[in-house]
Scaffold this active site. Structure first.
Site, short mmCIF file in Angstrom:
data_model
loop_
_atom_site.label_atom_id
_atom_site.label_comp_id
_atom_site.label_asym_id
_atom_site.label_seq_id
_atom_site.Cartn_x
_atom_site.Cartn_y
_atom_site.Cartn_z
N ASN A 13 0.87 -1.18 0.00
CA ASN A 13 0.00 0.00 0.00
C ASN A 13 0.91 1.23 0.00
OD1 ASN A 13 -1.77 2.07 0.49
ND2 ASN A 13 -2.31 1.43 2.57
N TRP A 14 0.97 1.88 -1.16
CA TRP A 14 1.90 3.01 -1.29
C TRP A 14 1.37 4.28 -0.63
CZ3 TRP A 14 3.66 2.75 -7.16
CH2 TRP A 14 4.43 1.60 -7.34
N LYS A 15 0.10 4.27 -0.23
CA LYS A 15 -0.53 5.47 0.34
C LYS A 15 -0.33 6.65 -0.63
CE LYS A 15 0.06 3.38 4.80
NZ LYS A 15 0.20 3.49 6.23
N HIS A 103 -9.33 1.39 5.51
CA HIS A 103 -8.01 1.59 6.12
C HIS A 103 -8.15 2.57 7.29
CE1 HIS A 103 -3.84 2.77 6.69
NE2 HIS A 103 -3.52 1.67 6.03
N GLU A 105 -6.45 4.99 8.17
CA GLU A 105 -6.26 6.40 7.81
C GLU A 105 -7.54 6.97 7.19
OE1 GLU A 105 -2.64 5.72 5.61
OE2 GLU A 105 -1.66 5.24 7.53
N GLU A 175 -4.64 -4.40 11.18
CA GLU A 175 -3.60 -3.39 11.26
C GLU A 175 -3.76 -2.58 12.55
OE1 GLU A 175 -1.87 -2.36 7.18
OE2 GLU A 175 -3.60 -1.08 7.42
N GLY A 181 3.36 2.78 10.64
CA GLY A 181 4.33 3.85 10.39
C GLY A 181 5.11 4.28 11.63
N SER A 221 4.21 -1.70 10.21
CA SER A 221 5.67 -1.73 10.30
C SER A 221 6.27 -3.09 9.91
CB SER A 221 6.13 -1.32 11.71
OG SER A 221 5.72 0.01 11.98
N GLY A 242 3.12 -0.88 4.23
CA GLY A 242 3.09 0.52 3.84
C GLY A 242 4.49 0.98 3.46
N GLY A 243 5.16 1.67 4.38
CA GLY A 243 6.46 2.30 4.12
C GLY A 243 7.46 1.40 3.40
#
Ligand code: 13P
Length: 262
Positions: A13-15, A103, A105, A175, A181, A221, A242-243
């Protein structure tokens, strides 16, 4: 439950990162690093921002890459006066196959409720794509001992209108919000406990057959250095990254975790 029959699903997930030029470079580099055997062992979905989807789709089709195209979000309606929104119908036309929904976010920053998440699930499935439903607790939920209540409540509402067939083919990603993150990861045991509770809840709400088949991911993470332990848990069928998915070399190592398993 044993995960022998569920193919691992590794999702990036590149956000809101990587424009469409960067997306092309990132996918090309990843394609160079992954082998036929990797794709035989794991399914890999990539979820770039909306503006990258057409370029990613064209590249994947032209080079016959084995990545599965994903999106990060969609609106629950097919069309209408919803300025700035994108419908599941539009995503399906771009050969998007997996769509992240709910998600944390989106829930926390854009006010998505469990009820809206449920409508989005229905829309994604109507257009023959697979939802990746995200659930997770905040740090204060966790400290108050409410982790299971919060997560199982999110699962119950989201799945309220789903048939057994729809549930068995979808994905749920656990999650924990405090692990996203932050560099903090739930311990593999902890993640297994919550994810096994989700599977048991799915058996109750839907059926044992759906609970056996549904793929459950962990996210928060995840890195090449911790994926091995996470994937060794019996109920964890994959990860939502993610990251670490923004760096092709790191994401390739995540996809190839099995090569380092002892
Ligand atoms: P990080 O891997 O950056 O913690 O993000 C997890 C996530 O939110 C994936 O959807």
């Amino acid at each position: 439950m044993s995960n022998e029959t569920r193919k691992p699903l590794i999702s990036g997930n590149w956000k809101m990162n990587h424009n469409h030029f960067e997306a092309i470079q990132c996918i090309q580099k990843l394609a160079y690093l992954l082998t036929k055997d990797d794709f035989a062992a794991v399914d890999v979905t990539i979820h770039p921002p909306f503006t990258d989807l057409r370029s990613a789709q064209t590249l994947i089709d032209a080079d016959e890459l084995r990545f599965i195209l994903g999106a990060q979000h969609c609106h629950e309606a097919d069309s209408g006066a919803f300025t700035g929104e994108i419908s599941a119908q539009f995503l399906a036309k771009l050969n998007v196959r997996y769509v992240i929904v709910g998600h944390s976010e989106r829930r926390e920053l854009f006010g998505e409720t469990d009820e809206v998440v449920q409508q989005k699930l229905v829309s994604i499935q109507k257009h023959k794509m697979t939802p990746i439903l995200c659930v997770g607790e905040t740090l204060s939920d966790r400290e108050a001992g409410l982790t299971h209540d919060k997560i199982l409540g999110q699962v119950r509402t989201a799945l309220a209108k789903q048939s057994v067939e729809q549930v068995r083919s979808m994905v749920i990603a656990y999650e924990p919000i405090w692990a996203i993150g932050t560099g903090k990861t739930a311990t593999a045991d902890d993640a297994q406990r919550v994810i096994s509770a989700i599977r048991q809840e799915v058996a109750k709400i839907s059926s044992k057959m759906a609970a056996e088949a549904i793929r459950l991911q962990y996210g928060g993470s995840v890195k090449a250095s911790n994926i091995g332990e996470i994937m060794s848990q019996p109920d964890i069928d994959g990860v939502l990254v993610g990251g670490a998915s923004l760096d092709s070399a790191e994401f390739a190592r995540i996809c190839q975790y099995r090569l380092r398993a002892s």
